[in-house]
Design an enzyme around this catalytic site. Sequence first.
Site, PDB file in Angstrom:
ATOM      1  N   GLU A  45       0.831  -1.199   0.000  1.00  0.00           N
ATOM      2  CA  GLU A  45       0.000   0.000   0.000  1.00  0.00           C
ATOM      3  C   GLU A  45       0.872   1.259   0.000  1.00  0.00           C
ATOM      4  O   GLU A  45       1.849   1.356   0.749  1.00  0.00           O
ATOM      5  CB  GLU A  45      -0.902  -0.018   1.240  1.00  0.00           C
ATOM      6  N   LYS A 114      -9.068   3.475  -2.699  1.00  0.00           N
ATOM      7  CA  LYS A 114      -9.474   2.689  -1.532  1.00  0.00           C
ATOM      8  C   LYS A 114     -10.898   3.062  -1.136  1.00  0.00           C
ATOM      9  O   LYS A 114     -11.258   4.238  -1.088  1.00  0.00           O
ATOM     10  CB  LYS A 114      -8.507   2.943  -0.377  1.00  0.00           C
ATOM     11  N   CYS A 175      -5.650  -3.290   1.878  1.00  0.00           N
ATOM     12  CA  CYS A 175      -5.416  -3.415   3.317  1.00  0.00           C
ATOM     13  C   CYS A 175      -6.694  -3.658   4.116  1.00  0.00           C
ATOM     14  O   CYS A 175      -7.219  -4.755   4.155  1.00  0.00           O
ATOM     15  CB  CYS A 175      -4.668  -2.189   3.832  1.00  0.00           C
ATOM     16  N   PRO A 354      21.575   2.490  29.341  1.00  0.00           N
ATOM     17  CA  PRO A 354      21.778   2.365  30.787  1.00  0.00           C
ATOM     18  C   PRO A 354      21.279   0.988  31.239  1.00  0.00           C
ATOM     19  O   PRO A 354      20.088   0.703  31.178  1.00  0.00           O
ATOM     20  CB  PRO A 354      20.916   3.492  31.372  1.00  0.00           C
ATOM     21  N   LEU A 355      22.211   0.112  31.628  1.00  0.00           N
ATOM     22  CA  LEU A 355      21.897  -1.285  31.966  1.00  0.00           C
ATOM     23  C   LEU A 355      21.882  -1.448  33.480  1.00  0.00           C
ATOM     24  O   LEU A 355      22.927  -1.393  34.129  1.00  0.00           O
ATOM     25  CB  LEU A 355      22.933  -2.212  31.324  1.00  0.00           C
ATOM     26  N   SER A 356      20.688  -1.633  34.044  1.00  0.00           N
ATOM     27  CA  SER A 356      20.539  -1.633  35.501  1.00  0.00           C
ATOM     28  C   SER A 356      20.687  -3.005  36.131  1.00  0.00           C
ATOM     29  O   SER A 356      20.788  -3.118  37.350  1.00  0.00           O
ATOM     30  CB  SER A 356      19.156  -1.076  35.860  1.00  0.00           C
ATOM     31  N   GLY A 357      20.665  -4.061  35.312  1.00  0.00           N
ATOM     32  CA  GLY A 357      20.687  -5.408  35.871  1.00  0.00           C
ATOM     33  C   GLY A 357      19.296  -5.938  36.164  1.00  0.00           C
ATOM     34  O   GLY A 357      19.156  -6.999  36.777  1.00  0.00           O
ATOM     35  N   GLY A 358      18.238  -5.217  35.717  1.00  0.00           N
ATOM     36  CA  GLY A 358      16.861  -5.667  35.886  1.00  0.00           C
ATOM     37  C   GLY A 358      16.297  -6.245  34.607  1.00  0.00           C
ATOM     38  O   GLY A 358      16.959  -6.259  33.556  1.00  0.00           O
ATOM     39  N   ASP A 360      13.872  -5.217  32.564  1.00  0.00           N
ATOM     40  CA  ASP A 360      13.554  -4.329  31.442  1.00  0.00           C
ATOM     41  C   ASP A 360      14.786  -3.946  30.632  1.00  0.00           C
ATOM     42  O   ASP A 360      14.823  -4.121  29.408  1.00  0.00           O
ATOM     43  CB  ASP A 360      12.840  -3.076  31.951  1.00  0.00           C
ATOM     44  N   SER A 361      15.797  -3.399  31.283  1.00  0.00           N
ATOM     45  CA  SER A 361      16.994  -2.996  30.530  1.00  0.00           C
ATOM     46  C   SER A 361      17.703  -4.216  29.953  1.00  0.00           C
ATOM     47  O   SER A 361      18.284  -4.147  28.865  1.00  0.00           O
ATOM     48  CB  SER A 361      17.939  -2.179  31.407  1.00  0.00           C
TER      49      SER A 361
END
Length: 701
Positions: A45, A114, A175, A354-358, A360-361
């Site tokens: 499309e 369309k 579509c 930023p890697l927090s160790g949780g 999500d990151s």
Amino acid sequence: MGRKVTLATCSLNQWALDFDGNLERILKSIEIAKAHGAKYRLGPELEISGYGCADHFYESDTLLHSFEVLRKLLESPITQDIICDVGMPIMHHNVRYNCRVLFLNRKILLIRPKMLMANHGIYREMRWFSPWNQLRKVEEYFLPRMIQEVTGQDTVPFGDCVLSTKDTCIGTEICAELWNPRSPHIQMGLDGVEIFTNSSASHHELRKADQRVNLVKSATTKSGGIYLYANQRGCDGDRLYYDGCAMVAINGDIVAQGAQFSLNDVEVIAATLDLEDVRSYRGEVCQPHMESEPKPCHRVKVDFSLSSGDDIYLPTHQPITWHFHTAEEEISLGPACWLWDYLRRSGQAGFLLPLSGGVDSSSTACIVHSMCVLLCQAVEDGNSQVLKEVRCLVGDESYRPQRPKELCGRIFTTCYMASENSSADTCNRAKDLANQIGSTHMNINIDMAVKAVLGIFSVVTGRLPQFRVNGGSHRENLALQNVQARVRMVLAYLFAQLSLWARGKPGGLLVLGSANVDESLTGYFTKYDCSSADINPIGGISKTDLKSFLLYCVEQFQLTALRGILAAPPTAELEPLTDGQVSQTDEADMGMTYSELSVIGRLRKISKCGPFSMFCKLIHMWKDALSPTEVAQKVKRFFRMYSVNRHKMTTVTPSYHAESYSPDDNRFDLRPFLYNARWTWQFRCIDNQVSQMATNTHPKQ
């Protein structure tokens, strides 16, 4: 015998307003289609302009440049001897339409606007286009002079029409028309149209692919026929990822399937099918109904055949079983492809997280790792375009990625931003994961910056705020948490801009966010903290799905460090530790679990529940775990948090759209951001119902 036809459809990674690139990809798909022996080629499309132009569709330039591209296509020798079906915006009688243009050998055959618009969820087509509401009506469209010079035509048919070749009849859907209860293929099929085409810009959502496949199969199960489905693929400049899945079906069976996720900018799917199979199927199932069709389709005739006279030895495609990805595989592949499109088209040199160790990151980090796996596999498979773009990214024309971990080290930087409230456990978990995926990892202590900010406040006011555990008020406690979170955002952008400079390398890094959809829903994050980033690949994914995704990554990528991350309780680590251990947890702060939040989120958006309706549903859904009073408390707590924090959604980081209950304020979930957070009328209705339930004796069911 002259009854077998070879048809081609495709998935193209088009980019809004990239007319050069879009033209190149369209021509390449036509060239591949012809190499497969196809006589008809279908594209996605609005493939000429790109689907995601949004308010650029208002600009006359967009219409002008689309016609300029169409002229290039008409003039190209590549487009000769094959019916080409392309999508573009067109203005007719001063009204803009989303159109398909069918042409053959420098002649435009018809223009089909369309008729049924996508105007729900993330789609806003009625803002830019009008539907063609005139069933079976066809008008004359006066071609622009630049097109007349090529085709020698002054006017062409414009409206609700189908194309009749010498051997079959082809009808168009665009579509959303497939998803509509009044799909055009129903009436077209009853009027003898044998081949249906659908040009889509259909985005990825978790667990959605089977709906699309089932609709295509159903379209030809009911009344027979051949169905070609084309779709956009990739990020065309927005929060959406279009997930391909080009396919061909006949009489309810899929016979050819394209990839859902891929780094290939052009993928062409071709199939050879026997028109007599359609006619035989209809002869038994549909014949009585086909005779009574009251409004015949307007047929535009073309002196061209899709089949040849000598096809007895030409094999036809047979039914296949569609392989659907699991939700965990979808999270691994969809956001990874979206990140790659964004990175290569942004001109940046990589990502910083930023890697927090949780959870999500770590999920964001694993998606970047998955992207590197896909890139290495594409290079190994001979994708020269990917190799060229990777070399451009790292600034080395001789570079060839060998392993995902090694590539990750070149384009991915992670940093653990420790404060005095951070535990050694999260620091070690972040370091272990970074080592396993191969990112360039840094440990940054933010205490000095936090003390400096608080020092400024103390000098001006003569007061120094304290945490709650040290005797401070709720306001002080919250402000001290927010200072830490916001300092992390400032440092993330500083290191994104200058960390490559410090290493003597060119370019800057895109900052990645890692707030999940449930946290966005409740506003359980600091406005302008390190969840504020350039883009967020997990912002549309629930915590529950992310945990399942990390379990998948443990096995798929052998990232054993994730086991410790999954075992740890989710925490923001913004309050002081107790005996060196975390005392603050997310679910305790929110007053509900992440699994409860997922249920509430779906009821709010998908089921369109306000506070009272949600309470009425949850007392049954949670009857085995919670009393009506407890359900009422959770519902009221959620709506208080949601309404107080809704303003945060106006500035939330652009996120990959993966869930139908996303609270994204951009164009998907349109709500006020200043509420009466007391919800006095609504909560009183809940309280009255709880009281009534407590006093009434209900009959046994």
